[in-house]
Design a protein around this motif. Structure first.
Motif, PDB file in Angstrom:
ATOM      1  N   ALA A   1      10.371   7.409 -12.604  1.00  0.00           N
ATOM      2  CA  ALA A   1      11.093   6.176 -12.273  1.00  0.00           C
ATOM      3  C   ALA A   1      12.094   6.359 -11.136  1.00  0.00           C
ATOM      4  CB  ALA A   1      11.799   5.628 -13.516  1.00  0.00           C
ATOM      5  N   VAL A   2      12.967   7.364 -11.249  1.00  0.00           N
ATOM      6  CA  VAL A   2      13.984   7.559 -10.209  1.00  0.00           C
ATOM      7  C   VAL A   2      13.367   8.025  -8.891  1.00  0.00           C
ATOM      8  CG1 VAL A   2      16.029   8.879  -9.537  1.00  0.00           C
ATOM      9  CG2 VAL A   2      15.880   7.891 -11.829  1.00  0.00           C
ATOM     10  N   PRO A   3      12.533   9.075  -8.889  1.00  0.00           N
ATOM     11  CA  PRO A   3      11.957   9.482  -7.595  1.00  0.00           C
ATOM     12  C   PRO A   3      11.091   8.403  -6.953  1.00  0.00           C
ATOM     13  CG  PRO A   3      11.025  10.766  -9.410  1.00  0.00           C
ATOM     14  CD  PRO A   3      12.187  10.027  -9.959  1.00  0.00           C
ATOM     15  N   TYR A   4      10.373   7.633  -7.767  1.00  0.00           N
ATOM     16  CA  TYR A   4       9.546   6.550  -7.215  1.00  0.00           C
ATOM     17  C   TYR A   4      10.413   5.495  -6.538  1.00  0.00           C
ATOM     18  CZ  TYR A   4       6.893   2.151  -7.255  1.00  0.00           C
ATOM     19  OH  TYR A   4       6.322   0.946  -6.906  1.00  0.00           O
TER      20      TYR A   4
ATOM     21  N   PRO B   1       0.815  -1.227   0.000  1.00  0.00           N
ATOM     22  CA  PRO B   1       0.000   0.000   0.000  1.00  0.00           C
ATOM     23  C   PRO B   1       0.844   1.271   0.000  1.00  0.00           C
ATOM     24  CG  PRO B   1      -0.914  -1.604   1.522  1.00  0.00           C
ATOM     25  CD  PRO B   1       0.408  -2.149   1.083  1.00  0.00           C
ATOM     26  N   THR B   2       1.990   1.241   0.685  1.00  0.00           N
ATOM     27  CA  THR B   2       2.882   2.405   0.670  1.00  0.00           C
ATOM     28  C   THR B   2       3.460   2.604  -0.725  1.00  0.00           C
ATOM     29  OG1 THR B   2       3.456   2.065   2.993  1.00  0.00           O
ATOM     30  CG2 THR B   2       4.955   3.422   1.686  1.00  0.00           C
ATOM     31  N   MET B   3       3.882   1.514  -1.365  1.00  0.00           N
ATOM     32  CA  MET B   3       4.366   1.610  -2.749  1.00  0.00           C
ATOM     33  C   MET B   3       3.296   2.238  -3.640  1.00  0.00           C
ATOM     34  SD  MET B   3       6.063  -2.123  -3.470  1.00  0.00           S
ATOM     35  CE  MET B   3       7.361  -2.852  -2.478  1.00  0.00           C
ATOM     36  N   ARG B   4       2.062   1.763  -3.477  1.00  0.00           N
ATOM     37  CA  ARG B   4       0.981   2.211  -4.354  1.00  0.00           C
ATOM     38  C   ARG B   4       0.680   3.696  -4.161  1.00  0.00           C
ATOM     39  NH1 ARG B   4      -1.335  -1.307  -7.278  1.00  0.00           N
ATOM     40  NH2 ARG B   4      -0.703  -3.016  -5.906  1.00  0.00           N
ATOM     41  N   LYS B   5       0.720   4.152  -2.926  1.00  0.00           N
ATOM     42  CA  LYS B   5       0.465   5.577  -2.673  1.00  0.00           C
ATOM     43  C   LYS B   5       1.566   6.445  -3.281  1.00  0.00           C
ATOM     44  CE  LYS B   5      -0.603   8.999   0.873  1.00  0.00           C
ATOM     45  NZ  LYS B   5       0.132  10.035   0.108  1.00  0.00           N
ATOM     46  N   ILE B   6       2.811   6.029  -3.101  1.00  0.00           N
ATOM     47  CA  ILE B   6       3.925   6.785  -3.677  1.00  0.00           C
ATOM     48  C   ILE B   6       3.792   6.832  -5.196  1.00  0.00           C
ATOM     49  CG2 ILE B   6       6.429   6.790  -4.046  1.00  0.00           C
ATOM     50  CD1 ILE B   6       6.672   5.554  -1.210  1.00  0.00           C
ATOM     51  N   ALA B   7       3.481   5.687  -5.806  1.00  0.00           N
ATOM     52  CA  ALA B   7       3.347   5.625  -7.263  1.00  0.00           C
ATOM     53  C   ALA B   7       2.204   6.507  -7.749  1.00  0.00           C
ATOM     54  CB  ALA B   7       3.122   4.182  -7.703  1.00  0.00           C
ATOM     55  N   THR B   8       1.063   6.424  -7.083  1.00  0.00           N
ATOM     56  CA  THR B   8      -0.106   7.204  -7.495  1.00  0.00           C
ATOM     57  C   THR B   8       0.162   8.702  -7.401  1.00  0.00           C
ATOM     58  OG1 THR B   8      -1.580   5.428  -6.771  1.00  0.00           O
ATOM     59  CG2 THR B   8      -2.552   7.611  -7.053  1.00  0.00           C
ATOM     60  N   ASP B   9       0.783   9.117  -6.315  1.00  0.00           N
ATOM     61  CA  ASP B   9       1.083  10.545  -6.135  1.00  0.00           C
ATOM     62  C   ASP B   9       2.044  11.052  -7.209  1.00  0.00           C
ATOM     63  OD1 ASP B   9      -0.538  10.519  -3.924  1.00  0.00           O
ATOM     64  OD2 ASP B   9       1.096  10.540  -2.457  1.00  0.00           O
ATOM     65  N   LEU B  10       3.081  10.275  -7.505  1.00  0.00           N
ATOM     66  CA  LEU B  10       4.068  10.713  -8.489  1.00  0.00           C
ATOM     67  C   LEU B  10       3.504  10.695  -9.908  1.00  0.00           C
ATOM     68  CD1 LEU B  10       7.287   9.011  -7.084  1.00  0.00           C
ATOM     69  CD2 LEU B  10       6.918  11.462  -7.361  1.00  0.00           C
TER      70      LEU B  10
ATOM     71  N   GLU C   1       0.400  11.184 -10.711  1.00  0.00           N
ATOM     72  CA  GLU C   1      -0.510  12.328 -10.797  1.00  0.00           C
ATOM     73  C   GLU C   1       0.279  13.619 -11.025  1.00  0.00           C
ATOM     74  OE1 GLU C   1      -4.122  13.679 -11.373  1.00  0.00           O
ATOM     75  OE2 GLU C   1      -3.738  11.603 -10.775  1.00  0.00           O
ATOM     76  N   ARG C   2       1.403  13.739 -10.365  1.00  0.00           N
ATOM     77  CA  ARG C   2       2.237  14.926 -10.539  1.00  0.00           C
ATOM     78  C   ARG C   2       2.804  14.979 -11.963  1.00  0.00           C
ATOM     79  NH1 ARG C   2       6.834  14.895  -6.344  1.00  0.00           N
ATOM     80  NH2 ARG C   2       4.999  14.387  -5.076  1.00  0.00           N
ATOM     81  N   ALA C   3       3.265  13.833 -12.465  1.00  0.00           N
ATOM     82  CA  ALA C   3       3.824  13.793 -13.819  1.00  0.00           C
ATOM     83  C   ALA C   3       2.759  14.093 -14.867  1.00  0.00           C
ATOM     84  CB  ALA C   3       4.448  12.424 -14.085  1.00  0.00           C
ATOM     85  N   ALA C   4       1.519  13.702 -14.587  1.00  0.00           N
ATOM     86  CA  ALA C   4       0.430  13.865 -15.554  1.00  0.00           C
ATOM     87  C   ALA C   4       0.070  15.322 -15.806  1.00  0.00           C
ATOM     88  CB  ALA C   4      -0.804  13.105 -15.071  1.00  0.00           C
ATOM     89  N   ALA C   5       0.627  16.231 -15.035  1.00  0.00           N
ATOM     90  CA  ALA C   5       0.364  17.656 -15.257  1.00  0.00           C
ATOM     91  C   ALA C   5       0.957  18.136 -16.577  1.00  0.00           C
ATOM     92  CB  ALA C   5       0.924  18.476 -14.095  1.00  0.00           C
ATOM     93  N   ASP C   6       1.921  17.391 -17.110  1.00  0.00           N
ATOM     94  CA  ASP C   6       2.561  17.766 -18.371  1.00  0.00           C
ATOM     95  C   ASP C   6       2.155  16.791 -19.471  1.00  0.00           C
ATOM     96  OD1 ASP C   6       4.056  19.920 -17.243  1.00  0.00           O
ATOM     97  OD2 ASP C   6       5.459  18.447 -16.421  1.00  0.00           O
ATOM     98  N   ALA C   7       1.890  17.323 -20.649  1.00  0.00           N
ATOM     99  CA  ALA C   7       1.507  16.468 -21.770  1.00  0.00           C
ATOM    100  C   ALA C   7       2.673  15.601 -22.227  1.00  0.00           C
ATOM    101  CB  ALA C   7       0.999  17.319 -22.933  1.00  0.00           C
ATOM    102  N   GLU C   8       3.896  16.128 -22.124  1.00  0.00           N
ATOM    103  CA  GLU C   8       5.100  15.375 -22.477  1.00  0.00           C
ATOM    104  C   GLU C   8       6.116  15.529 -21.355  1.00  0.00           C
ATOM    105  OE1 GLU C   8       6.703  15.877 -26.451  1.00  0.00           O
ATOM    106  OE2 GLU C   8       8.757  15.697 -25.674  1.00  0.00           O
ATOM    107  N   PHE C   9       6.783  14.448 -20.990  1.00  0.00           N
ATOM    108  CA  PHE C   9       7.745  14.507 -19.892  1.00  0.00           C
ATOM    109  C   PHE C   9       8.724  13.343 -19.995  1.00  0.00           C
ATOM    110  CE2 PHE C   9       4.018  12.145 -18.555  1.00  0.00           C
ATOM    111  CZ  PHE C   9       4.526  11.015 -17.927  1.00  0.00           C
ATOM    112  N   ASP C  10       9.798  13.453 -19.228  1.00  0.00           N
ATOM    113  CA  ASP C  10      10.802  12.388 -19.143  1.00  0.00           C
ATOM    114  C   ASP C  10      10.386  11.444 -18.019  1.00  0.00           C
ATOM    115  OD1 ASP C  10      13.000  10.743 -18.860  1.00  0.00           O
ATOM    116  OD2 ASP C  10      14.423  12.344 -18.402  1.00  0.00           O
ATOM    117  N   LEU C  11       9.974  10.243 -18.377  1.00  0.00           N
ATOM    118  CA  LEU C  11       9.474   9.291 -17.387  1.00  0.00           C
ATOM    119  C   LEU C  11      10.552   8.899 -16.375  1.00  0.00           C
ATOM    120  CD1 LEU C  11       6.865   7.526 -16.796  1.00  0.00           C
ATOM    121  CD2 LEU C  11       8.138   5.661 -17.856  1.00  0.00           C
TER     122      LEU C  11
END
Length: 415
Positions: free
Chosen positions: A153-156, A127-136, A138-148
């Protein structure tokens, strides 16, 4: 009949250059020689490369004939004396990381470390993994294009590993920097400003001091984290001292987050490049577990590890003298045509679990089940939030010169 490594043709070796010519795809070069020459000398690495699954398993099972003490890459250029001393002693007096330990010392440390990665504890942490993944995501989704890689990947991977250990959030950026400084020194390829080398070495000294302070704090004030478990939950009275735990903390942070981030980059890139792309993951046509296993087989995030022969040995049909350095190319086991029908094809669900991405024997990755869960959670989070993910125009597969780590330079994607 075994052939001496001193014979002229063998000693000339093969021009394997995973930092230059073969950086982006070492397996194309290795596939061309693996069947005929499963053990070959690489002058650039000053090591005997072992490429075939059969020989790899034989070496990994024989911890009496092969030492793991010097298992990391070595700098290709000399370090200044003061930097070399700092690089050698930055961990302190608690010993070696578990990956560098040989029997009998290895068994005691490994037994304690294993308590932190039992199936029950991995499930409890999901559950902790899932929360971290979901939050990150969502943050990445603010941009139409980004470096995954950079946005997710690294912050997660870093946040998950540090959360499991109990590293305070305000140290995340420093842990990443210290890990990168370790790579720079360990894989130094060219002459570098001595002051920059000293800066990197001082970073490692700071990393070691931080780990010792954290371990001593958890000894006095246990919390619900892995560091406290290692200090207080050993079996039959077998726990580690604070100094011993402190030695393992940087290893767990470094190996735990970098390999996961690298694997996630490879998995995502390969699937986005495949027919049907990401849609087949998002709609469940491709099982997440199958995708993760195929990514690990196809391009292992840690392509190999070094060993040193402790006696005269025969590997394949090559006789190697005591002291010979071997590079065990785990990644090539996943490309062994004797095991896989189409080794160069990325095909989730095609029986990928026979890879050696996590090694084998006493040094089999202690966090393998944790890493698998971590990768599955990440893929699921990305697919749920970004079902239409595609590669950005012009995105190609380029890797950093940090072999045997397999780290993409970037992975630009579009929603």
């Amino acid at each position: 009949m075994a052939v001496s490594a001193d014979s002229g043709k063998l000693r000339e070796g093969r021009p394997f250059d995973p930092y230059g010519e073969h950086r982006d795809d070492p397996y194309e070069f290795l596939a061309g020689i693996g069947d005929d020459e499963p053990v070959f000398y690489a002058p650039l690495l000053d090591a005997w490369c072992v490429t075939r699954r059969e020989e790899l398993l034989a070496v990994l099972k024989d911890d009496k004939s092969y030492s793991a003490r010097d298992h990391n890459p070595r700098p290709r250029v000399p370090l200044p004396d003061d930097v070399a001393r700092m690089f050698k002693t930055w961990r302190g007096d608690g010993g070696l990381g578990v990956g560098s330990l040989d029997p009998p010392a290895h068994a005691r440390v490994r037994e304690v470390l294993n308590i932190g990665f039992t199936p029950a504890k991995v499930r409890a942490f999901e559950p902790t993994m899932r929360k971290i993944a979901t939050d990150l995501v969502e943050r990445a989704a603010a941009d139409a294009e980004f470096d995954l890689i950079e946005a997710f990947a690294v912050p997660y991977a870093l946040e998950v590993m540090c959360a499991r250990l109990g590293v305070p959030d305000d140290y995340l950026d420093r842990c990443r920097l210290w890990s990168e400084q370790r790579i720079e020194l360990m894989m130094l390829q060219r002459d570098t400003d001595p002051e920059l080398l000293r800066e990197w070495a001082q970073g490692l000294v700071d990393f070691g001091a931080f780990a010792r302070e954290l371990a001593r704090d958890r000894l006095a004030h246990p919390q619900d984290d892995l560091i406290s478990e290692l200090l207080h939950e050993g079996r039959a009275g077998n726990t580690l001292t604070a100094d011993e735990v402190a030695v393992q903390i940087p290893t767990l942070i470094f190996a735990g987050h970098m390999t996961c981030a690298e694997a996630l980059g490879t998995i995502t890139y390969q699937q986005l490049s495949s027919p049907g792309g990401w849609a087949r993951v998002a709609d469940g046509t491709i099982d997440t577990r199958d995708l993760v296993e195929e990514g690990l087989r196809f391009d292992a995030p840690l392509a190999g590890m070094y060993r040193t022969a402790t006696r005269d040995v025969v590997v394949g049909d090559v006789h190697l003298a005591e002291g010979s350095r071997l590079l065990l190319l785990y990644g090539t086991a996943g490309r062994d045509s004797r095991v896989h029908a189409c080794p160069a094809a990325f095909s989730p669900g095609g029986g990928s679990s026979s890879h050696l991405a996590f090694g084998h024997g006493i040094h089999f990755c202690l966090g393998a089940s944790f890493a698998r869960a971590e990768l599955e959670v990440a893929v699921q989070a990305i697919a749920a939030r970004m079902p239409g993910l595609t590669l950005a125009p012009g995105q190609s597969r380029r890797y950093k010169p940090v072999f045997p780590l397999r780290a993409l330079t970037e992975l630009r994607v579009r929603q």
